[in-house]
Design a protein around this motif. Structure first.
Motif, short mmCIF file in Angstrom:
data_model
loop_
_atom_site.label_atom_id
_atom_site.label_comp_id
_atom_site.label_asym_id
_atom_site.label_seq_id
_atom_site.Cartn_x
_atom_site.Cartn_y
_atom_site.Cartn_z
N CYS A 127 92.76 44.32 33.35
CA CYS A 127 91.59 43.88 34.12
C CYS A 127 90.66 43.03 33.25
CB CYS A 127 90.83 45.09 34.65
SG CYS A 127 89.82 44.75 36.10
N PHE A 128 89.72 42.33 33.91
CA PHE A 128 88.68 41.57 33.26
C PHE A 128 87.35 42.30 33.46
CE2 PHE A 128 91.94 38.66 34.55
CZ PHE A 128 92.07 37.77 33.50
N GLU A 129 86.58 42.48 32.41
CA GLU A 129 85.25 43.05 32.58
C GLU A 129 84.37 42.06 33.34
OE1 GLU A 129 83.49 44.27 28.95
OE2 GLU A 129 84.84 45.98 28.67
N PRO A 130 83.53 42.54 34.24
CA PRO A 130 82.63 41.64 34.98
C PRO A 130 81.79 40.79 34.03
CG PRO A 130 82.57 43.86 35.88
CD PRO A 130 83.37 43.94 34.61
N GLY A 131 81.67 39.52 34.36
CA GLY A 131 80.86 38.61 33.57
C GLY A 131 81.66 37.72 32.65
N LEU A 132 82.92 38.05 32.39
CA LEU A 132 83.71 37.23 31.47
C LEU A 132 84.06 35.88 32.08
CD1 LEU A 132 85.40 36.71 28.94
CD2 LEU A 132 87.29 37.87 30.06
#
Length: 226
Positions: A178-183
């Motif tokens: 997953c991608f952390e929010p904001g990246l």
């Protein structure tokens, strides 16, 4: 396996290294000696002059210096084994660290967060595990990161968006989910060249368009649904 772009960036850094060299700072000498012992140095593919004389003056293989400080360490495809030693964090003038295509394992030591002069980090094609550490976001001079072909898991940290000069990053062929929010939406990552394919992404948040196609340049600033 090709790392042509990687080698070109290394060359740029080398050409900017001051050739005036003196006796290496004792802190750097000790760190290199410990690094050698902890990564199976006696069995490296090349270890020219290591542990003989002075690292800078006697041109230890893969080591380049500016004045009395080590600024470049490249031991690409050199049969290094074991975990990445904490002592690398003592090489505080290091601008390029290239340890790709070896047998390194374990997690990235937090001491790497002390390398505030680091511009290039190449650790591809090893057996590194754990998560991509957020402390990489504190290395403000980084412009190149290659952590591909390892066994990293979990999220890609949003902290990477805090690196102002980052222009090339590859995290492909790991176990990232997953991608952390904001990246992805961070303005600092717009128009950068990214390679995130070959990971088993399972989250439903915004991520890269065409992330499966790691042969293409991907625009980190274009969000889309997985």
């Amino acid at each position: 396996m090709r790392f042509c772009r990687f080698h070109l960036l290394l060359l740029i850094i080398v050409l900017n290294v001051t050739q005036l060299q003196g006796l290496t700072k004792p802190q750097d000498v000790q760190s290199l000696e410990i690094f050698f012992q902890q990564t199976n140095g006696p069995n490296w593919a090349r270890k020219d002059n290591w542990l003989k004389g002075d690292p800078c003056l006697d041109r230890w293989h893969g080591v380049k210096c500016s004045a009395d400080r080590v600024v470049y360490l490249s031991l690409w495809e050199n049969r290094l084994q074991g975990t990445i030693p904490d002592v690398l964090g003592n090489l505080t003038s290091l601008g390029a660290l290239s340890l790709s295509v070896n047998f390194l394992e374990g997690t990235l030591p937090e001491s790497l967060g002390s390398l505030q002069s680091l511009r290039l980090l190449g650790l591809a094609a090893n057996f590194l595990t754990g998560t991509i550490p957020s402390f990489l976001g504190n290395l403000k001079r980084l412009f190149y990161i290659n952590l591909s072909q390892n066994r990293f898991q979990g999220n890609i940290p949003a902290a990477l968006a805090q690196i102002p000069y980052l222009t090339w990053i590859s995290l492909k062929d790991n176990k990232l989910t997953c991608f952390e929010p904001g990246l992805i939406l961070a303005a600092t990552l717009l128009n950068h060249t990214c390679f995130f394919g070959g990971n088993p992404f399972i989250c439903n948040n915004t991520a890269l368009c065409d992330w499966k196609n790691w042969h293409r340049r991907l625009n980190c600033g274009i969000p889309c649904k997985l």
